[in-house]
Write an enzyme that holds these catalytic residues in place. Structure first.
Site, PDB file in Angstrom:
ATOM      1  N   ARG A 214       2.458  -3.389  12.587  1.00 47.73           N
ATOM      2  CA  ARG A 214       1.268  -3.822  13.283  1.00 47.73           C
ATOM      3  C   ARG A 214       0.094  -2.972  12.804  1.00 47.73           C
ATOM      4  O   ARG A 214       0.284  -2.004  12.074  1.00 47.73           O
ATOM      5  CB  ARG A 214       1.456  -3.686  14.795  1.00 47.73           C
ATOM      6  CG  ARG A 214       2.578  -4.584  15.340  1.00 47.73           C
ATOM      7  CD  ARG A 214       2.571  -4.623  16.841  1.00 47.73           C
ATOM      8  NE  ARG A 214       3.664  -5.437  17.361  1.00 47.73           N
ATOM      9  CZ  ARG A 214       3.636  -6.754  17.491  1.00 47.73           C
ATOM     10  NH1 ARG A 214       2.556  -7.419  17.104  1.00 47.73           N
ATOM     11  NH2 ARG A 214       4.663  -7.419  17.968  1.00 47.73           N
ATOM     12  N   ALA A 215      -1.105  -3.355  13.194  1.00 50.11           N
ATOM     13  CA  ALA A 215      -2.293  -2.638  12.748  1.00 50.11           C
ATOM     14  C   ALA A 215      -2.232  -1.173  13.151  1.00 50.11           C
ATOM     15  O   ALA A 215      -1.806  -0.838  14.262  1.00 50.11           O
ATOM     16  CB  ALA A 215      -3.534  -3.287  13.343  1.00 50.11           C
ATOM     17  N   ASP A 275      -5.075   9.572   7.428  1.00 50.85           N
ATOM     18  CA  ASP A 275      -4.126   9.101   6.430  1.00 50.85           C
ATOM     19  C   ASP A 275      -3.572  10.296   5.670  1.00 50.85           C
ATOM     20  O   ASP A 275      -4.285  11.240   5.349  1.00 50.85           O
ATOM     21  CB  ASP A 275      -4.800   8.142   5.444  1.00 50.85           C
ATOM     22  CG  ASP A 275      -5.174   6.823   6.099  1.00 50.85           C
ATOM     23  OD1 ASP A 275      -4.318   6.270   6.794  1.00 50.85           O
ATOM     24  OD2 ASP A 275      -6.305   6.359   5.910  1.00 50.85           O
ATOM     25  N   LYS A 307      -9.070   2.060   1.801  1.00 50.79           N
ATOM     26  CA  LYS A 307      -8.298   3.240   2.196  1.00 50.79           C
ATOM     27  C   LYS A 307      -8.145   4.189   1.021  1.00 50.79           C
ATOM     28  O   LYS A 307      -8.301   5.414   1.144  1.00 50.79           O
ATOM     29  CB  LYS A 307      -6.921   2.827   2.723  1.00 50.79           C
ATOM     30  CG  LYS A 307      -6.035   4.004   3.086  1.00 50.79           C
ATOM     31  CD  LYS A 307      -4.630   3.560   3.478  1.00 50.79           C
ATOM     32  CE  LYS A 307      -4.609   2.897   4.817  1.00 50.79           C
ATOM     33  NZ  LYS A 307      -3.232   2.621   5.293  1.00 50.79           N
TER      34      LYS A 307
END
Length: 511
Positions: A214-215, A275, A307
């Site tokens: 999922r997100a 991240d 990203k």
């Protein structure tokens, strides 16, 4: 009864409370609620944010304490959040025992990592074991994620963490000698190629049991988009049945306990918006290895507002993917793709699903950039999986898309997963127009994605953005750049205010 027996009885009674289901949604965080004048709080020194072990027979959880100062709970009750209730089980009124949890020894390795000491194999294994056992509070998970963020994990640490995450959950095995998969590292709005690649590959005879997330920081994850079309919360038995019948599936990985440590880390990564190259590689490959994949194609989009910001960074991540894959016995192929702008038109679960349906049905006006990107990735999957000779994957992928075989296969997968449904449409929309004429020369993916999230995506499945002005478009003053979609007027206004305040969300060079 002897004095010793009476003492033992009192000791048991002193650490026991009656269960109470409070119906409070704490997402996946295990939280318990104690009355401030509860005897156990006084005797054991528990306070808000303490960690407590709750035992119900042979089942136990470690949860975070919240203290209640009003009459929501009786003095002899312990309230459970929905996540804690699901994990512990039981019935209202049943007695449970409370105790201090064992010291979290593995966290010493996290502290050492914060100060620059690398994670060894044993340390990674102990950390992952404790995460899956629920011994890490969110603040401790946040410390681990922060310590590993950016490029702070070397290849050896990444291999150790990936291996530990694989071993932490279920493992799937398939009858096929070759089991393929495809994954995108994310960060590019609308890049929903999986829903096209899976039916193409399965229609060509490959086995592709796709588990998706999922997100995390985006307006939609693959599982969120697929869920607008068919159920994705498949258990292992259902997933096996779907793949056995159709050759592929598109399921939410969190529902089948593959690399469960990854799901717990993602829960904390999402609000932090951090991240880590090492954790990204471990996250992706642990899921693929646990799902039984033998060959995986990794899509790494890069661009100024993606990203992954540069080709150099994309190559570095790709090389680490291949290195870890080699070490753990999975063939990894990497494709670097353009991440300078959104893919397709839709940004948000349902809007992305409509794009996919238009392509699968070969409708006029379907977004060709998404179509071509999906065909390129599908070609790579077909060739690495042995379904097509080198150089012939594109022709095969295009044929099964254009002749309707991929659409038929996708309908079969949806039916096997519980039935195909129609994606929702938003109640409220607003067109954002160009303030002056010119050429679109830059698009800020991150800000565009945030506008879609402020409109309600992914929680509100129909919310998001329909994007109308790709790079190179010549627009006139007052021409539509994108349309905001929301399920409430408040969210629409919130997203619109943000979008209007961004000077460079869509950059237009005057002619």
């Amino acid at each position: 009864m002897s004095t010793g027996d009476a003492g033992a009885s009192r000791a048991v009674a002193a650490d026991s409370l009656r269960l109470r289901r409070l119906g409070i949604d704490t997402y996946q965080e295990l939280v318990v609620y104690l009355r401030s004048n509860c005897q156990i709080i006084k005797s054991e020194g528990f306070e808000a944010k303490s960690r407590v072990e709750v035992r119900r027979g042979a089942t136990h959880i470690v949860a975070t304490v919240n203290v209640v100062h009003f009459s929501l709970l009786a003095d002899d009750e312990i309230g459970l959040s929905e996540a804690a209730w699901r994990a512990l089980g039981g019935i209202d009124g049943e007695l449970v025992q409370l105790a201090h949890p064992e010291p979290l020894k593995s966290f010493s390795a996290v502290r050492a990592k914060i100060y620059g000491r690398p994670l060894g194999t044993d340390a990674a294994g102990a950390i992952v074991h404790d995460i899956v056992a629920g011994r890490y509070a969110d603040i401790e998970l946040a410390a681990l994620i922060t310590a590993c963020s950016g490029n702070r994990m070397d290849p050896a640490e990444t291999i150790a963490m990936t291996s530990a995450m694989v071993q932490s959950g279920a493992h799937l095995r398939w009858d096929s000698r070759v089991v393929v998969d495809k994954h995108c590292v994310g960060g590019l709005p609308g890049n929903r190629t999986t829903l096209l690649v899976v039916p193409i590959a399965a229609a060509c005879g490959l086995t592709i049991p796709k588990t998706s997330s999922r997100a995390i920081t985006s307006p939609a994850g693959t599982a969120d988009t697929m869920e607008t079309l068919a159920p994705v919360n498949l258990d292992l038995a259902t997933m096996r049945r779907v793949v056995g019948r159709e050759g592929g599936c598109i399921a939410w990985g969190g529902a089948i306990s593959l690399s469960p440590a990854d799901d717990l880390l993602i829960r904390v990564e999402r609000p932090l918006s951090l991240d880590s190259d090492g954790l990204l590689v471990a996250s992706v490959l642990s899921k693929k290895i646990a799902a039984g994949s033998t060959h995986v194609l990794i899509d790494i989009p890069f661009g100024r507002s993606a990203k992954v910001r540069s080709a150099e960074a994309a190559r570095a991540i790709g090389e680490r993917m291949r290195l870890v894959g080699d070490a753990l016995g999975i063939a990894v192929q990497v494709v670097l793709t353009d991440g300078s702008q959104p893919v397709g038109c839709g940004i948000g679960p349902a809007l992305e699903a409509w794009d996919v349906l238009r392509i699968l049905k070969n409708e006029a006006g379907a977004p060709d950039d998404l179509r071509q990107r999906a065909l390129t990735l599908a070609a790579g999957v077909l060739e690495m999986g042995g379904a097509a000779p080198a150089g012939e994957g594109m022709a095969m992928a295009r044929e099964v898309l254009e002749n309707g075989a991929a659409w038929t296969k996708f309908q079969g997968i949806c039916d096997a997963q519980g039935g195909m449904r129609t994606p929702p449409r938003a109640r409220f929309t607003h067109v954002v127009e160009a303030l002056h004429s010119g050429t679109v020369v830059a698009i800020d993916n991150r800000r565009l994605a945030l506008a879609a999230k402020l409109a309600g995506a992914p929680k509100a499945a129909a919310a998001g953005i329909a994007f109308h002005a790709p790079l190179g478009s010549v627009v006139g003053a007052g021409q539509a750049l994108f349309t905001l979609h929301a399920e409430s007027s408040g969210e629409l206004a919130y997203a619109l205010a943000y979008a209007r305040a961004q000077d460079n969300l869509v950059s237009i060079q005057e002619m």
